[in-house]
Design a protein around this motif. Sequence first.
Motif, PDB file in Angstrom:
ATOM      1  N   ASN A 111      -2.950  49.164  57.905  1.00  0.00           N
ATOM      2  CA  ASN A 111      -3.622  49.161  56.602  1.00  0.00           C
ATOM      3  C   ASN A 111      -5.021  48.563  56.684  1.00  0.00           C
ATOM      4  N   LEU A 112      -5.201  47.566  57.531  1.00  0.00           N
ATOM      5  CA  LEU A 112      -6.529  46.997  57.732  1.00  0.00           C
ATOM      6  C   LEU A 112      -7.479  48.048  58.306  1.00  0.00           C
ATOM      7  N   PHE A 113      -7.048  48.767  59.347  1.00  0.00           N
ATOM      8  CA  PHE A 113      -7.920  49.764  59.955  1.00  0.00           C
ATOM      9  C   PHE A 113      -8.204  50.926  59.003  1.00  0.00           C
ATOM     10  N   ILE A 114      -7.224  51.321  58.225  1.00  0.00           N
ATOM     11  CA  ILE A 114      -7.470  52.372  57.222  1.00  0.00           C
ATOM     12  C   ILE A 114      -8.453  51.858  56.178  1.00  0.00           C
ATOM     13  N   TRP A 115      -8.291  50.617  55.757  1.00  0.00           N
ATOM     14  CA  TRP A 115      -9.219  50.004  54.800  1.00  0.00           C
ATOM     15  C   TRP A 115     -10.635  49.941  55.379  1.00  0.00           C
ATOM     16  N   LEU A 116     -10.731  49.752  56.704  1.00  0.00           N
ATOM     17  CA  LEU A 116     -12.030  49.724  57.381  1.00  0.00           C
ATOM     18  C   LEU A 116     -12.572  51.128  57.660  1.00  0.00           C
ATOM     19  N   SER A 117     -11.949  52.131  57.070  1.00  0.00           N
ATOM     20  CA  SER A 117     -12.375  53.537  57.127  1.00  0.00           C
ATOM     21  C   SER A 117     -12.038  54.261  58.427  1.00  0.00           C
ATOM     22  N   VAL A 118     -11.103  53.748  59.200  1.00  0.00           N
ATOM     23  CA  VAL A 118     -10.616  54.505  60.351  1.00  0.00           C
ATOM     24  C   VAL A 118      -9.722  55.603  59.775  1.00  0.00           C
ATOM     25  N   PRO A 119      -9.928  56.859  60.161  1.00  0.00           N
ATOM     26  CA  PRO A 119      -9.085  57.929  59.622  1.00  0.00           C
ATOM     27  C   PRO A 119      -7.604  57.650  59.900  1.00  0.00           C
ATOM     28  N   PRO A 120      -6.736  57.910  58.932  1.00  0.00           N
ATOM     29  CA  PRO A 120      -5.307  57.614  59.112  1.00  0.00           C
ATOM     30  C   PRO A 120      -4.689  58.212  60.376  1.00  0.00           C
ATOM     31  N   TYR A 142      -6.014  58.389  63.240  1.00  0.00           N
ATOM     32  CA  TYR A 142      -6.431  57.591  64.406  1.00  0.00           C
ATOM     33  C   TYR A 142      -6.158  56.095  64.251  1.00  0.00           C
ATOM     34  N   ALA A 143      -5.856  55.641  63.057  1.00  0.00           N
ATOM     35  CA  ALA A 143      -5.655  54.212  62.809  1.00  0.00           C
ATOM     36  C   ALA A 143      -4.560  53.576  63.675  1.00  0.00           C
ATOM     37  N   PRO A 144      -3.474  54.294  64.021  1.00  0.00           N
ATOM     38  CA  PRO A 144      -2.462  53.654  64.871  1.00  0.00           C
ATOM     39  C   PRO A 144      -2.949  53.323  66.282  1.00  0.00           C
ATOM     40  N   ILE A 145      -3.959  53.986  66.758  1.00  0.00           N
ATOM     41  CA  ILE A 145      -4.393  53.772  68.151  1.00  0.00           C
ATOM     42  C   ILE A 145      -4.862  52.335  68.389  1.00  0.00           C
ATOM     43  N   PRO A 146      -5.794  51.793  67.591  1.00  0.00           N
ATOM     44  CA  PRO A 146      -6.143  50.384  67.815  1.00  0.00           C
ATOM     45  C   PRO A 146      -4.990  49.431  67.490  1.00  0.00           C
ATOM     46  N   VAL A 147      -4.106  49.853  66.578  1.00  0.00           N
ATOM     47  CA  VAL A 147      -2.929  49.034  66.270  1.00  0.00           C
ATOM     48  C   VAL A 147      -2.084  48.868  67.526  1.00  0.00           C
ATOM     49  N   TYR A 148      -1.826  49.959  68.221  1.00  0.00           N
ATOM     50  CA  TYR A 148      -1.020  49.903  69.446  1.00  0.00           C
ATOM     51  C   TYR A 148      -1.690  49.027  70.504  1.00  0.00           C
ATOM     52  N   CYS A 149      -3.001  49.104  70.594  1.00  0.00           N
ATOM     53  CA  CYS A 149      -3.727  48.300  71.597  1.00  0.00           C
ATOM     54  C   CYS A 149      -3.527  46.796  71.378  1.00  0.00           C
ATOM     55  N   ILE A 150      -3.363  46.411  70.149  1.00  0.00           N
ATOM     56  CA  ILE A 150      -3.154  44.992  69.828  1.00  0.00           C
ATOM     57  C   ILE A 150      -1.670  44.633  69.885  1.00  0.00           C
ATOM     58  N   ALA A 151      -0.832  45.482  69.324  1.00  0.00           N
ATOM     59  CA  ALA A 151       0.579  45.139  69.147  1.00  0.00           C
ATOM     60  C   ALA A 151       1.425  45.292  70.410  1.00  0.00           C
ATOM     61  N   VAL A 152       1.103  46.224  71.269  1.00  0.00           N
ATOM     62  CA  VAL A 152       1.945  46.454  72.453  1.00  0.00           C
ATOM     63  C   VAL A 152       1.991  45.243  73.383  1.00  0.00           C
ATOM     64  N   PRO A 153       0.857  44.633  73.735  1.00  0.00           N
ATOM     65  CA  PRO A 153       0.959  43.434  74.579  1.00  0.00           C
ATOM     66  C   PRO A 153       1.727  42.291  73.896  1.00  0.00           C
ATOM     67  N   THR A 154       1.534  42.141  72.602  1.00  0.00           N
ATOM     68  CA  THR A 154       2.270  41.121  71.851  1.00  0.00           C
ATOM     69  C   THR A 154       3.765  41.406  71.907  1.00  0.00           C
ATOM     70  N   ASN A 155       4.104  42.668  71.743  1.00  0.00           N
ATOM     71  CA  ASN A 155       5.503  43.071  71.767  1.00  0.00           C
ATOM     72  C   ASN A 155       6.139  42.808  73.137  1.00  0.00           C
ATOM     73  N   PHE A 156       5.399  43.037  74.206  1.00  0.00           N
ATOM     74  CA  PHE A 156       5.941  42.786  75.548  1.00  0.00           C
ATOM     75  C   PHE A 156       6.366  41.328  75.677  1.00  0.00           C
ATOM     76  N   ILE A 157       5.519  40.439  75.238  1.00  0.00           N
ATOM     77  CA  ILE A 157       5.822  39.007  75.338  1.00  0.00           C
ATOM     78  C   ILE A 157       7.071  38.667  74.520  1.00  0.00           C
ATOM     79  N   LEU A 158       7.152  39.188  73.308  1.00  0.00           N
ATOM     80  CA  LEU A 158       8.298  38.899  72.449  1.00  0.00           C
ATOM     81  C   LEU A 158       9.596  39.470  73.016  1.00  0.00           C
TER      82      LEU A 158
END
Length: 124
Positions: free
Chosen positions: A89-98, A100-116
Amino acid sequence: MSRPQIRQEIIRFAIVGAVATAIHYGVYLLLSLVVDVNVAYTVGYVASFLVNYLLSAAFTFKERKSVKNGIGFTIAHLFNYLLQVSLLNLFIWLSVPPAYAPIPVYCIAVPTNFILVRTVFRRL
């Protein structure tokens, strides 16, 4: 655990993550054509979650599925889901087209998810 073992675990995690992410993104893209992006993202997340748990237990961490690691995996993914949907929702709010918005989300969340998730399978 030795460095080569951790490295192999990371490689297996990347393979499983790629499969789960492809499922998630594919479901999201298809459903976002007909429903709200948050609904599409959630349905995609649930589909990828199920595949991810089965593959993470059997392939990535080579552990038996159990109630204990299933609950830990679910809790880790609940945190991960909240992080992802907030970032989406942040990236969509920042005008990233819906689309493509999941792509930067995955870049942030995947490493976090690995640790968890690694913590769930290695510490519980």
